[in-house]
Write a protein that holds these residues in place. Structure first.
Motif, mmCIF file in Angstrom:
data_model
loop_
_atom_site.group_PDB
_atom_site.id
_atom_site.type_symbol
_atom_site.label_atom_id
_atom_site.label_comp_id
_atom_site.label_asym_id
_atom_site.label_seq_id
_atom_site.Cartn_x
_atom_site.Cartn_y
_atom_site.Cartn_z
ATOM 1 N N LEU A 38 2.182 8.419 5.320
ATOM 2 C CA LEU A 38 1.870 9.650 5.657
ATOM 3 C C LEU A 38 0.421 10.019 5.470
ATOM 4 C CD1 LEU A 38 5.235 11.240 4.055
ATOM 5 C CD2 LEU A 38 4.667 10.820 6.331
ATOM 6 N N ALA A 39 -0.082 9.650 4.522
ATOM 7 C CA ALA A 39 -1.457 10.089 4.394
ATOM 8 C C ALA A 39 -2.292 9.219 5.734
ATOM 9 C CB ALA A 39 -2.131 9.355 3.100
ATOM 10 N N ALA A 40 -2.109 8.022 5.962
ATOM 11 C CA ALA A 40 -2.689 7.653 7.213
ATOM 12 C C ALA A 40 -2.516 8.486 8.442
ATOM 13 C CB ALA A 40 -2.128 6.137 7.163
ATOM 14 N N GLU A 41 -1.088 8.897 8.655
ATOM 15 C CA GLU A 41 -1.045 9.544 9.920
ATOM 16 C C GLU A 41 -1.692 10.913 9.709
ATOM 17 O OE1 GLU A 41 3.169 10.372 10.419
ATOM 18 O OE2 GLU A 41 3.871 8.489 9.703
ATOM 19 N N LEU A 42 -1.634 11.471 8.568
ATOM 20 C CA LEU A 42 -2.425 12.933 8.280
ATOM 21 C C LEU A 42 -3.979 12.817 8.874
ATOM 22 C CD1 LEU A 42 -1.810 15.801 7.650
ATOM 23 C CD2 LEU A 42 -2.568 15.061 5.129
ATOM 24 N N LYS A 43 -4.470 11.573 8.490
ATOM 25 C CA LYS A 43 -5.778 11.221 8.345
ATOM 26 C C LYS A 43 -6.197 11.228 10.052
ATOM 27 C CE LYS A 43 -9.337 8.658 6.265
ATOM 28 N NZ LYS A 43 -9.693 7.464 5.419
ATOM 29 N N ILE A 44 -5.355 10.690 10.792
ATOM 30 C CA ILE A 44 -5.672 10.299 12.212
ATOM 31 C C ILE A 44 -5.287 11.602 13.259
ATOM 32 C CG2 ILE A 44 -5.730 7.933 11.944
ATOM 33 C CD1 ILE A 44 -2.945 7.901 13.264
ATOM 34 N N LEU A 45 -4.384 12.413 12.376
ATOM 35 C CA LEU A 45 -3.775 13.537 13.301
ATOM 36 C C LEU A 45 -5.004 14.641 13.640
ATOM 37 C CD1 LEU A 45 -1.007 14.443 14.296
ATOM 38 C CD2 LEU A 45 -0.910 16.028 12.147
ATOM 39 N N PRO A 46 -5.077 14.817 14.955
ATOM 40 C CA PRO A 46 -6.185 15.953 15.293
ATOM 41 C C PRO A 46 -5.948 17.076 14.549
ATOM 42 C CG PRO A 46 -5.189 15.041 17.339
ATOM 43 C CD PRO A 46 -4.366 14.485 16.217
ATOM 44 N N ARG A 47 -7.165 17.784 14.144
ATOM 45 C CA ARG A 47 -7.326 19.172 13.478
ATOM 46 C C ARG A 47 -7.097 20.232 14.439
ATOM 47 N NH1 ARG A 47 -8.493 18.389 8.325
ATOM 48 N NH2 ARG A 47 -9.541 16.620 7.593
ATOM 49 N N GLU A 50 -2.052 23.723 18.250
ATOM 50 C CA GLU A 50 -1.047 24.436 17.581
ATOM 51 C C GLU A 50 -0.225 23.534 17.032
ATOM 52 O OE1 GLU A 50 0.439 27.515 15.661
ATOM 53 O OE2 GLU A 50 -1.336 27.602 16.877
ATOM 54 N N GLU A 51 0.188 22.478 18.101
ATOM 55 C CA GLU A 51 1.316 21.421 17.505
ATOM 56 C C GLU A 51 0.722 20.519 16.440
ATOM 57 O OE1 GLU A 51 3.439 17.530 19.500
ATOM 58 O OE2 GLU A 51 3.071 19.470 20.995
ATOM 59 N N SER A 52 -0.565 20.301 16.320
ATOM 60 C CA SER A 52 -1.287 19.525 15.382
ATOM 61 C C SER A 52 -1.086 20.098 14.020
ATOM 62 C CB SER A 52 -2.718 19.044 15.690
ATOM 63 O OG SER A 52 -2.807 17.949 16.979
ATOM 64 N N LYS A 53 -1.591 21.509 14.163
ATOM 65 C CA LYS A 53 -1.510 22.370 13.052
ATOM 66 C C LYS A 53 -0.039 22.371 12.284
ATOM 67 C CE LYS A 53 -5.430 25.242 13.948
ATOM 68 N NZ LYS A 53 -5.933 26.754 14.351
ATOM 69 N N LYS A 55 2.233 20.085 12.773
ATOM 70 C CA LYS A 55 2.458 18.769 12.251
ATOM 71 C C LYS A 55 1.669 18.304 11.223
ATOM 72 C CE LYS A 55 4.132 14.533 12.669
ATOM 73 N NZ LYS A 55 5.541 14.272 12.360
ATOM 74 N N ARG A 56 0.562 18.535 10.850
ATOM 75 C CA ARG A 56 -0.241 18.722 9.696
ATOM 76 C C ARG A 56 0.523 19.499 8.552
ATOM 77 N NH1 ARG A 56 -5.090 16.355 10.107
ATOM 78 N NH2 ARG A 56 -6.032 17.241 8.404
ATOM 79 N N ALA A 57 0.965 20.651 8.705
ATOM 80 C CA ALA A 57 1.445 21.314 7.797
ATOM 81 C C ALA A 57 2.990 20.581 7.182
ATOM 82 C CB ALA A 57 1.762 22.649 8.100
ATOM 83 N N GLU A 58 3.666 20.270 8.181
ATOM 84 C CA GLU A 58 4.877 19.530 7.868
ATOM 85 C C GLU A 58 4.700 18.151 6.978
ATOM 86 O OE1 GLU A 58 6.882 18.684 11.463
ATOM 87 O OE2 GLU A 58 7.751 20.529 11.685
ATOM 88 N N LEU A 59 3.766 17.248 7.500
ATOM 89 C CA LEU A 59 3.413 16.065 6.427
ATOM 90 C C LEU A 59 2.669 16.615 5.350
ATOM 91 C CD1 LEU A 59 1.260 13.915 9.296
ATOM 92 C CD2 LEU A 59 3.570 13.739 8.188
ATOM 93 N N SER A 60 1.910 17.833 5.242
ATOM 94 C CA SER A 60 1.349 18.210 3.872
ATOM 95 C C SER A 60 2.601 18.444 2.811
ATOM 96 C CB SER A 60 0.418 19.149 4.146
ATOM 97 O OG SER A 60 -0.664 18.820 4.738
ATOM 98 N N ILE A 61 3.510 19.075 3.401
ATOM 99 C CA ILE A 61 4.819 19.679 2.718
ATOM 100 C C ILE A 61 5.684 18.331 2.457
ATOM 101 C CG2 ILE A 61 6.908 20.722 2.592
ATOM 102 C CD1 ILE A 61 5.484 22.622 4.294
ATOM 103 N N THR A 62 5.600 17.338 3.079
ATOM 104 C CA THR A 62 6.376 16.018 2.727
ATOM 105 C C THR A 62 5.602 15.155 1.702
ATOM 106 O OG1 THR A 62 7.147 16.147 4.967
ATOM 107 C CG2 THR A 62 7.335 13.990 3.825
ATOM 108 N N ILE A 63 4.282 15.212 1.838
ATOM 109 C CA ILE A 63 3.454 14.473 0.698
ATOM 110 C C ILE A 63 3.608 15.257 -0.380
ATOM 111 C CG2 ILE A 63 1.239 14.127 0.153
ATOM 112 C CD1 ILE A 63 0.561 13.321 3.444
ATOM 113 N N GLU A 64 3.566 16.335 -0.556
ATOM 114 C CA GLU A 64 3.644 17.175 -1.788
ATOM 115 C C GLU A 64 4.914 16.932 -2.553
ATOM 116 O OE1 GLU A 64 2.855 21.469 -2.515
ATOM 117 O OE2 GLU A 64 1.299 21.228 -0.706
ATOM 118 N N ARG A 65 6.320 16.731 -1.708
ATOM 119 C CA ARG A 65 7.299 16.631 -2.106
ATOM 120 C C ARG A 65 7.461 14.967 -2.550
ATOM 121 N NH1 ARG A 65 11.449 14.026 -0.305
ATOM 122 N NH2 ARG A 65 10.623 13.910 1.834
ATOM 123 N N LEU A 66 6.805 14.336 -1.799
ATOM 124 C CA LEU A 66 6.909 12.721 -2.354
ATOM 125 C C LEU A 66 6.094 12.558 -3.596
ATOM 126 C CD1 LEU A 66 6.803 10.943 1.097
ATOM 127 C CD2 LEU A 66 8.740 10.991 -0.428
#
Length: 113
Positions: A38-47, A50-53, A55-66
Protein backbone atom coordinates in the motif's frame (compact mmCIF):
# COMPACT_ATOMS: atom_id res chain seq x y z
CA UNK A 1 3.32 -40.52 38.19
CA UNK A 2 1.46 -37.35 39.16
CA UNK A 3 4.55 -35.25 38.45
CA UNK A 4 4.84 -36.86 35.01
CA UNK A 5 1.20 -35.99 34.24
CA UNK A 6 1.73 -32.42 35.45
CA UNK A 7 4.79 -32.11 33.22
CA UNK A 8 2.80 -33.43 30.24
CA UNK A 9 0.04 -30.87 30.86
CA UNK A 10 2.62 -28.10 31.33
CA UNK A 11 4.46 -29.05 28.15
CA UNK A 12 1.18 -29.02 26.21
CA UNK A 13 0.29 -25.61 27.64
CA UNK A 14 3.67 -24.19 26.59
CA UNK A 15 3.23 -25.72 23.11
CA UNK A 16 -0.25 -24.19 22.78
CA UNK A 17 1.01 -20.76 23.81
CA UNK A 18 3.94 -21.08 21.40
CA UNK A 19 1.54 -21.83 18.53
CA UNK A 20 -0.44 -18.70 19.44
CA UNK A 21 2.72 -16.61 19.61
CA UNK A 22 4.01 -17.92 16.26
CA UNK A 23 0.64 -17.26 14.62
CA UNK A 24 0.60 -13.67 15.90
CA UNK A 25 4.13 -13.11 14.56
CA UNK A 26 3.09 -14.62 11.20
CA UNK A 27 0.01 -12.39 11.06
CA UNK A 28 2.14 -9.32 11.83
CA UNK A 29 4.43 -10.28 8.95
CA UNK A 30 1.51 -10.60 6.56
CA UNK A 31 0.21 -7.20 7.60
CA UNK A 32 3.68 -5.74 7.11
CA UNK A 33 3.72 -7.04 3.54
CA UNK A 34 0.33 -5.41 2.93
CA UNK A 35 1.65 -2.16 4.37
CA UNK A 36 4.64 -2.22 2.04
CA UNK A 37 2.39 -2.80 -0.96
CA UNK A 38 0.00 0.00 0.00
CA UNK A 39 2.86 2.39 0.75
CA UNK A 40 4.27 1.71 -2.73
CA UNK A 41 0.84 2.35 -4.28
CA UNK A 42 0.49 5.57 -2.33
CA UNK A 43 3.93 6.72 -3.44
CA UNK A 44 3.18 6.40 -7.16
CA UNK A 45 -0.37 7.77 -6.98
CA UNK A 46 -0.63 11.26 -8.51
CA UNK A 47 -1.19 14.05 -6.00
CA UNK A 48 -3.53 16.01 -8.23
CA UNK A 49 -7.03 15.26 -9.32
CA UNK A 50 -10.17 14.56 -7.34
CA UNK A 51 -10.08 10.82 -7.93
CA UNK A 52 -6.43 10.62 -6.83
CA UNK A 53 -7.17 12.60 -3.67
CA UNK A 54 -10.02 10.24 -2.84
CA UNK A 55 -7.85 7.18 -3.50
CA UNK A 56 -4.97 8.64 -1.43
CA UNK A 57 -7.36 9.24 1.47
CA UNK A 58 -8.67 5.65 1.27
CA UNK A 59 -5.14 4.25 1.16
CA UNK A 60 -4.07 6.39 4.10
CA UNK A 61 -6.99 5.14 6.20
CA UNK A 62 -6.24 1.54 5.26
CA UNK A 63 -2.57 2.01 6.13
CA UNK A 64 -3.48 3.44 9.55
CA UNK A 65 -5.79 0.50 10.23
CA UNK A 66 -3.13 -2.00 9.20
CA UNK A 67 -0.50 -0.30 11.37
CA UNK A 68 -2.84 -0.66 14.32
CA UNK A 69 -3.41 -4.34 13.46
CA UNK A 70 0.34 -4.95 13.18
CA UNK A 71 0.90 -3.35 16.59
CA UNK A 72 -1.87 -5.51 18.06
CA UNK A 73 -0.30 -8.68 16.65
CA UNK A 74 3.07 -7.70 18.12
CA UNK A 75 1.51 -7.01 21.52
CA UNK A 76 -0.35 -10.32 21.41
CA UNK A 77 2.89 -12.14 20.61
CA UNK A 78 4.59 -10.40 23.55
CA UNK A 79 1.74 -11.38 25.87
CA UNK A 80 1.92 -14.98 24.66
CA UNK A 81 5.68 -14.96 25.26
CA UNK A 82 5.12 -13.67 28.80
CA UNK A 83 2.52 -16.41 29.28
CA UNK A 84 5.02 -19.02 28.14
CA UNK A 85 7.58 -17.81 30.66
CA UNK A 86 4.99 -17.67 33.45
CA UNK A 87 3.72 -21.14 32.61
CA UNK A 88 7.26 -22.54 32.61
CA UNK A 89 7.93 -20.94 35.99
CA UNK A 90 4.67 -22.28 37.39
CA UNK A 91 5.40 -25.75 36.04
CA UNK A 92 8.80 -25.64 37.67
CA UNK A 93 7.18 -24.74 40.97
CA UNK A 94 4.56 -27.46 40.59
CA UNK A 95 7.11 -30.16 39.93
CA UNK A 96 9.51 -29.09 42.67
CA UNK A 97 6.90 -29.15 45.45
CA UNK A 98 6.60 -25.38 45.87
CA UNK A 99 3.79 -24.45 48.34
CA UNK A 100 2.35 -21.80 46.02
CA UNK A 101 1.67 -24.44 43.38
CA UNK A 102 -0.89 -26.09 45.61
CA UNK A 103 -2.89 -22.87 45.73
CA UNK A 104 -2.64 -21.99 42.01
CA UNK A 105 -2.69 -25.13 39.97
CA UNK A 106 -1.83 -24.69 36.31
CA UNK A 107 -3.50 -21.50 35.15
CA UNK A 108 -5.90 -21.90 32.30
CA UNK A 109 -5.74 -25.67 32.39
CA UNK A 110 -7.94 -26.44 35.34
CA UNK A 111 -5.33 -28.71 36.85
CA UNK A 112 -5.70 -28.56 40.62
CA UNK A 113 -2.72 -29.87 42.49
Amino acid sequence: EMVAEMMRVCDQSVKDLTVIKDDQIRQAGLVMEQLKTLAAELKILPRRGEESKHKRAELSITIERLQYERTSYHHNAEFADEGIEEERALCEEMTTDHPRAYAWGSRGLGLAV
